[in-house]
Scaffold this motif. Sequence first.
Motif, PDB file in Angstrom:
ATOM      1  N   ARG A 241      21.156  -9.598 -21.538  1.00 18.36           N
ATOM      2  CA  ARG A 241      21.399 -10.685 -21.084  1.00 18.36           C
ATOM      3  C   ARG A 241      19.984 -11.436 -20.573  1.00 18.36           C
ATOM      4  O   ARG A 241      19.098 -10.720 -20.095  1.00 18.36           O
ATOM      5  N   LEU A 242      20.083 -12.686 -20.313  1.00 18.80           N
ATOM      6  CA  LEU A 242      18.948 -13.448 -19.546  1.00 18.80           C
ATOM      7  C   LEU A 242      19.463 -13.480 -18.230  1.00 18.80           C
ATOM      8  O   LEU A 242      20.462 -14.072 -17.860  1.00 18.80           O
ATOM      9  N   ILE A 243      18.618 -12.931 -17.283  1.00 16.05           N
ATOM     10  CA  ILE A 243      19.174 -13.008 -15.714  1.00 16.05           C
ATOM     11  C   ILE A 243      18.514 -14.270 -14.998  1.00 16.05           C
ATOM     12  O   ILE A 243      19.520 -14.959 -14.334  1.00 16.05           O
ATOM     13  N   HIS A 244      17.334 -14.685 -15.186  1.00 12.63           N
ATOM     14  CA  HIS A 244      16.648 -15.837 -14.686  1.00 12.63           C
ATOM     15  C   HIS A 244      15.521 -16.077 -15.393  1.00 12.63           C
ATOM     16  O   HIS A 244      14.942 -15.562 -15.914  1.00 12.63           O
ATOM     17  N   ILE A 245      15.430 -17.530 -15.297  1.00 11.63           N
ATOM     18  CA  ILE A 245      14.245 -18.205 -16.335  1.00 11.63           C
ATOM     19  C   ILE A 245      13.663 -19.287 -15.443  1.00 11.63           C
ATOM     20  O   ILE A 245      14.388 -20.166 -14.808  1.00 11.63           O
ATOM     21  N   ARG A 246      12.436 -19.577 -15.491  1.00 13.76           N
ATOM     22  CA  ARG A 246      11.565 -20.939 -15.182  1.00 13.76           C
ATOM     23  C   ARG A 246      10.932 -21.186 -16.190  1.00 13.76           C
ATOM     24  O   ARG A 246      10.038 -20.406 -16.835  1.00 13.76           O
ATOM     25  N   THR A 247      10.663 -22.660 -16.474  1.00 16.05           N
ATOM     26  CA  THR A 247       9.664 -23.141 -17.646  1.00 16.05           C
ATOM     27  C   THR A 247       9.099 -24.259 -16.753  1.00 16.05           C
ATOM     28  O   THR A 247       9.520 -24.853 -15.766  1.00 16.05           O
ATOM     29  N   GLN A 248       7.769 -24.241 -17.453  1.00 20.16           N
ATOM     30  CA  GLN A 248       6.915 -25.569 -17.071  1.00 20.16           C
ATOM     31  C   GLN A 248       5.983 -25.995 -18.124  1.00 20.16           C
ATOM     32  O   GLN A 248       5.284 -25.048 -18.731  1.00 20.16           O
ATOM     33  N   TYR A 249       5.708 -27.192 -18.353  1.00 18.46           N
ATOM     34  CA  TYR A 249       4.763 -27.635 -19.418  1.00 18.46           C
ATOM     35  C   TYR A 249       3.481 -27.682 -18.645  1.00 18.46           C
ATOM     36  O   TYR A 249       3.251 -28.388 -17.605  1.00 18.46           O
ATOM     37  N   ILE A 250       2.418 -26.967 -18.987  1.00 16.27           N
ATOM     38  CA  ILE A 250       0.965 -27.034 -18.209  1.00 16.27           C
ATOM     39  C   ILE A 250       0.168 -27.777 -19.059  1.00 16.27           C
ATOM     40  O   ILE A 250      -1.035 -28.031 -18.821  1.00 16.27           O
ATOM     41  N   GLY A 251       0.737 -28.389 -19.980  1.00 15.57           N
ATOM     42  CA  GLY A 251       0.033 -29.490 -21.083  1.00 15.57           C
ATOM     43  C   GLY A 251       1.085 -29.810 -21.822  1.00 15.57           C
ATOM     44  O   GLY A 251       2.224 -29.348 -22.088  1.00 15.57           O
ATOM     45  N   PRO A 252       0.750 -31.001 -22.815  1.00 12.65           N
ATOM     46  CA  PRO A 252       1.557 -31.431 -23.528  1.00 12.65           C
ATOM     47  C   PRO A 252       2.242 -30.391 -24.572  1.00 12.65           C
ATOM     48  O   PRO A 252       3.450 -30.750 -25.250  1.00 12.65           O
ATOM     49  N   ASP A 253       1.482 -29.713 -25.025  1.00 12.39           N
ATOM     50  CA  ASP A 253       1.533 -28.596 -26.063  1.00 12.39           C
ATOM     51  C   ASP A 253       1.624 -27.120 -25.704  1.00 12.39           C
ATOM     52  O   ASP A 253       1.582 -26.324 -26.535  1.00 12.39           O
ATOM     53  N   GLU A 254       1.857 -26.996 -24.418  1.00 15.30           N
ATOM     54  CA  GLU A 254       2.040 -25.524 -24.070  1.00 15.30           C
ATOM     55  C   GLU A 254       2.814 -25.608 -22.703  1.00 15.30           C
ATOM     56  O   GLU A 254       2.876 -25.998 -21.850  1.00 15.30           O
ATOM     57  N   LEU A 255       3.874 -24.634 -23.386  1.00 14.37           N
ATOM     58  CA  LEU A 255       5.031 -24.330 -22.183  1.00 14.37           C
ATOM     59  C   LEU A 255       4.865 -23.034 -21.870  1.00 14.37           C
ATOM     60  O   LEU A 255       4.616 -22.133 -22.505  1.00 14.37           O
ATOM     61  N   LEU A 256       5.088 -23.105 -20.340  1.00 17.42           N
ATOM     62  CA  LEU A 256       4.939 -21.616 -19.832  1.00 17.42           C
ATOM     63  C   LEU A 256       6.429 -21.214 -19.485  1.00 17.42           C
ATOM     64  O   LEU A 256       7.179 -21.921 -19.116  1.00 17.42           O
ATOM     65  N   VAL A 257       6.860 -20.028 -19.799  1.00 15.96           N
ATOM     66  CA  VAL A 257       8.162 -19.458 -19.890  1.00 15.96           C
ATOM     67  C   VAL A 257       8.179 -18.189 -19.102  1.00 15.96           C
ATOM     68  O   VAL A 257       7.201 -16.989 -19.232  1.00 15.96           O
ATOM     69  N   ALA A 258       8.679 -18.091 -17.944  1.00 19.41           N
ATOM     70  CA  ALA A 258       8.981 -16.964 -16.999  1.00 19.41           C
ATOM     71  C   ALA A 258      10.249 -16.394 -17.104  1.00 19.41           C
ATOM     72  O   ALA A 258      10.935 -17.391 -16.455  1.00 19.41           O
ATOM     73  N   ALA A 259      10.658 -15.353 -17.213  1.00 18.18           N
ATOM     74  CA  ALA A 259      12.075 -14.959 -16.969  1.00 18.18           C
ATOM     75  C   ALA A 259      12.220 -13.326 -16.771  1.00 18.18           C
ATOM     76  O   ALA A 259      11.461 -12.571 -17.075  1.00 18.18           O
ATOM     77  N   LYS A 260      13.301 -13.107 -16.272  1.00 15.89           N
ATOM     78  CA  LYS A 260      13.881 -11.632 -16.074  1.00 15.89           C
ATOM     79  C   LYS A 260      15.103 -11.344 -17.129  1.00 15.89           C
ATOM     80  O   LYS A 260      15.953 -12.285 -17.266  1.00 15.89           O
TER      81      LYS A 260
END
Length: 306
Positions: A241-260
């Motif tokens: 299961r995906l417990i928790h997730i946060r995403t953010q574009y740190i540039g137009p072609d680069e997405l940061l994904v952090a999840a538990k």
Amino acid sequence: MAAGGGTKAILAALFANAGIAVAKFVGFLITGSSSMLAESVHSVADTSNQGLLLLGQKTSRRKATREHPFGFGRDRYFYSFIVALMLFSLGSAFAIYEAVHKLQHPEDLNSPMVAVVILVVAIALETYSFRTAIVESRKVKGDASWWQFIRQSRTPELPVVLLEDAGALFGLVFALFGVGLAVITGDPMWDGVGTLMIGILLGIIAITLIIEMKSLLIGEGATPRESELIDKAVVGGRVQRLIHIRTQYIGPDELLVAAKIALEPGLPLADVAQEIDAAEGRVRDAVPAARLIYLEPDLDRTTTRA
């Protein structure tokens, strides 16, 4: 594809606006038309804007440093924000100022047919630039409407050029409207009306871009479609299961994904690492822009109630 398409659209707009700006200034010097002056300043601003967009693309490719560990991708957002401010100040504010002056002190036009010819040629050139922006935008907008593309795109150059070209094209039509009615009626007030219409149009476009670029600068997450793909990709193998997730574009072609993520209980450490690597691979396959992924294993503390 997005970066290349954006560059092609920017260059098309750059060359078109540079040539149009020169022609409009010549037309203004000959006719004294405020609409021509407003459009001349507008084209100079647009030409400068395209230069800023190209500069943003170049500086965003700098390597990450200790001070900027995630790189400089947001430079493209910053310069796009500056473009929006310039469009508002040099384009809209100047046109409205010139319109008010012209309406208060109307002056007859000299050789108005020169202005008409220049505006018609400029419309043809601007149509080419606008068509290029549309063609390149269609490659990346998918099934989204044009408004959704402008609102949801994480690549700033194409929406900026698209709106700039649309504003330039309609501005030329408004200038032709003002000059044409001034010639037909013999009342130079219509030239000021056309200039005012240009200023209002550019103001609306500039404010729209300012709002969108500010949002990107602050930091936007994955699009709804990307979020759905990431959520599905994370779960698989022994990831329960995906417990928790946060995403953010740190540039137009680069997405940061952090999840538990919740894994099967009792997995050996080597298996945990293997499952995390597999989940990261699935996410990257689903959303190529997700280049930075941090997955933290955690206990699934959810309880099932009867």
